[in-house]
Design an enzyme around this catalytic site. Structure first.
Site, PDB file in Angstrom:
ATOM      1  CE  LYS A 107      -3.639 -11.035   8.874  1.00 30.62           C
ATOM      2  NZ  LYS A 107      -2.586 -10.165   8.396  1.00 30.62           N
TER       3      LYS A 107
ATOM      4  CE1 TYR B  21      -3.498  -2.701   0.636  1.00 30.81           C
ATOM      5  CE2 TYR B  21      -2.176  -3.324   2.524  1.00 30.81           C
ATOM      6  CZ  TYR B  21      -3.191  -3.583   1.639  1.00 30.81           C
ATOM      7  OH  TYR B  21      -3.904  -4.743   1.774  1.00 30.81           O
TER       8      TYR B  21
ATOM      9  CE1 TYR C  93      -7.865  -6.027   3.102  1.00 30.85           C
ATOM     10  CE2 TYR C  93      -7.132  -7.763   4.583  1.00 30.85           C
ATOM     11  CZ  TYR C  93      -6.952  -6.996   3.446  1.00 30.85           C
ATOM     12  OH  TYR C  93      -5.863  -7.211   2.643  1.00 30.85           O
TER      13      TYR C  93
ATOM     14  CG  ASP D 228     -11.061 -14.135   6.784  1.00 35.53           C
ATOM     15  OD1 ASP D 228     -10.088 -14.682   7.340  1.00 35.53           O
ATOM     16  OD2 ASP D 228     -10.940 -13.202   5.973  1.00 35.53           O
TER      17      ASP D 228
HETATM   18  N1  PMP Z   1      -8.511 -12.094   5.893  1.00 34.77           N
HETATM   19  C1  PMP Z   1      -8.256 -11.370   6.992  1.00 34.77           C
HETATM   20  C2  PMP Z   1      -9.259 -11.335   8.099  1.00 34.77           C
HETATM   21  C3  PMP Z   1      -7.048 -10.681   7.101  1.00 34.77           C
HETATM   22  O1  PMP Z   1      -6.800  -9.938   8.201  1.00 34.77           O
HETATM   23  C4  PMP Z   1      -6.099 -10.777   6.049  1.00 34.77           C
HETATM   24  C5  PMP Z   1      -4.763 -10.060   6.113  1.00 34.77           C
HETATM   25  N2  PMP Z   1      -4.722  -8.857   6.743  1.00 34.77           N
HETATM   26  C6  PMP Z   1      -6.403 -11.554   4.928  1.00 34.77           C
HETATM   27  C7  PMP Z   1      -7.625 -12.205   4.887  1.00 34.77           C
HETATM   28  C8  PMP Z   1      -5.455 -11.670   3.772  1.00 34.77           C
HETATM   29  O2  PMP Z   1      -4.328 -12.400   4.115  1.00 34.77           O
HETATM   30  P1  PMP Z   1      -2.962 -12.248   3.292  1.00 34.77           P
HETATM   31  O3  PMP Z   1      -2.453 -10.869   3.574  1.00 34.77           O
HETATM   32  O4  PMP Z   1      -2.083 -13.338   3.843  1.00 34.77           O
HETATM   33  O5  PMP Z   1      -3.290 -12.454   1.855  1.00 34.77           O
END
Ligand code: PMP
Length: 433
Positions: free
Chosen positions: A278, A20, A148, A249
């Site tokens: 993560k 970003y 997100y 998620d």
């Molecule tokens: N889902 C959530 C809830 C996240 O917080 C993130 C990353 N911030 C992602 C998906 C995407 O993961 P990545 O950055 O490993 O692609």
């Protein structure tokens, strides 16, 4: 040394794209030399207490002997091998652990390489599921505002339509359905009115909905908001009532961060599909997983395509699987509940006085996550420099100064993080008008 340092920074600024970040006017990037425990050491000499766990990923601290050993032992055997036609013990052991630890019913596991891909896989699974049942009209997703889910296209299409990237990519994004964001927070009294609009949307759109996707309990990048478990319970009930798959998620919340092993446990529910990422490898390597029920896997497998249409090159990477196994073992051995509870109480105690500062709108803590929400947005470049001078690594965005340190952090280190934030609050130069 100075010359070399300057050369690195100059080259980086000119050629290396950061997340970003503008290439013509990039935010400053600090050169990291090494990291141990909770400390990140810069090439310029400073040592910083890590408040970010490298974006929620580092769970047990940097340079952990147990995790290093898992990687190096696997490295001596095989670093990578294709997953089509081959399998291996690290992937099998990891899947065994995930199936036994995650909520009931999640029994089939697709291992991929990043969180966004895990979300793409979850969405694809839900679409292929309904196609296999000859209900291809169920091809949309519903979610809540302020969410997100990643930066790839299907994931972007379920991120918040205002703060996400919808304006830029609007012409190509899937058109999905957005319910209002949860407004009742985790500690507030519940009111059934909270989900009335949600039910109306389910009733109206269920015939075209493949799945409902949500971050359980913690809306992360979309506002660092901790919402009420009854909201999740209601989502589960509505998904059952209206025949819509439920995707949780748990990429940010999974494996202990919120005080439960998985945030779905706050509401005592099992989703149909769950995404992990993560912290899955303790922050060592990129790895993600999408888990689903046997019913979903079998329906897809018995459908027209007779297989699931996805297969990344680095699927099930043995190094990443090995370190994920070691990280999960460490988490369970370390009495993670006590660790997270302890961090939560240290944070609550230290952060309280900041709530009285006139620049602060709200302070909140859940498990090992602490948030200072300000009235004005922060100036990332100036406040980041201030934090580095204070010996801490905190990277705020918008009006959110937040932390989720590695679980081995001490009380003194937490106080240093909070003191650094407190020392920034009086200064206008760190905040935008
Ligand atoms: N889902 C959530 C809830 C996240 O917080 C993130 C990353 N911030 C992602 C998906 C995407 O993961 P990545 O950055 O490993 O692609």
């Amino acid at each position: 040394m100075i010359n070399k340092y300057t050369d690195l920074v100059t080259f980086d600024k000119k050629h290396v794209w950061h997340p970003y970040t503008s290439m013509s006017n990039p935010l400053p990037s600090y050169v990291v030399e090494r990291a141990d425990g909770v400390n990140i050491q810069l090439k310029s000499g400073e040592t910083l207490i890590d408040g970010m766990s490298s974006w929620w990923s580092v769970l047990h601290g940097y340079n952990r002997p147990e995790l290093n050993k898992a990687v190096t032992e696997q490295l001596d055997k095989v670093a990578h091998v294709m997953f089509g036609g081959f399998t291996h013990e690290p992937a099998i052991t990891l899947v065994k652990k995930l199936v036994s630890l995650t909520p009931d019913g999640l029994e089939k596991v697709f291992i991929s390489d990043s969180g966004s891909v895990a979300v793409e896989v979850a969405i694809k699974m839900s679409l292929q599921y309904w196609q296999s049942k000859e209900q291809a009209n169920k091809h949309k997703l519903m979610t809540v505002r302020n969410g997100y889910h990643g930066d790839t296209f299907a994931a972007m299409s379920v991120c918040d339509p205002v703060t996400g990237m919808h304006q830029i990519f609007d012409k190509v994004l899937m058109k999905n359905i957005f319910a209002p964001a949860p407004t009742i927070m985790i500690d507030d009294p519940w009111d059934d009115k909270e989900t009335e609009q949600l039910e109306i949307l389910f009733a109206k759109h269920h015939h075209e909905l493949a799945a409902f996707i949500i971050e359980p309990i913690v809306q992360g990048t979309g506002g660092m908001r901790f919402y009420h478990p009854n909201y999740l319970k209601t989502v589960r009930q509505l998904c059952d009532k209206y025949q819509v798959l439920f995707i949780a998620d748990e990429i940010a919340t999974g494996l202990g961060r919120t005080g439960k092993l998985f945030a779905c446990e706050w509401a005592d529910i099992s989703p149909d599909i769950m995404c992990l990422g993560k912290t899955l490898t303790g922050g060592y390597l990129s790895l993600a997983a999408t888990l689903c029920t046997t019913n979903i896997a079998e329906t897809i497998s018995n459908g027209d395509a007779s297989c699931f249409m996805h297969g990344p090159t680095f699927m099930g990477n043995p190094l990443a699987c090995s370190v994920a196994i070691a990280s999960i073992d460490l988490l369970l051995q370390n009495n993670w509940q006590a660790q997270v509870k302890q961090i939560e109480s240290w944070f609550k105690q230290a952060i309280k006085p900041l709530g009285e500062n006139k620049r602060v709108k709200n302070v909140r803590v859940l498990g090992s996550i602490a948030v200072v929400e300000t009235h004005q947005s922060v100036n990332v470049a100036t406040i980041q420099q201030h934090f580095v001078e204070q010996g801490v690594w905190i990277r705020p965005f918008g009006k959110l100064i937040y932390m989720m340190p590695p679980l081995i952090i001490t009380q003194e280190q937490i106080e240093t993080l909070i003191n650094a934030i407190a020392s920034a609050l009086p200064h206008d130069k760190f905040f935008n008008d």
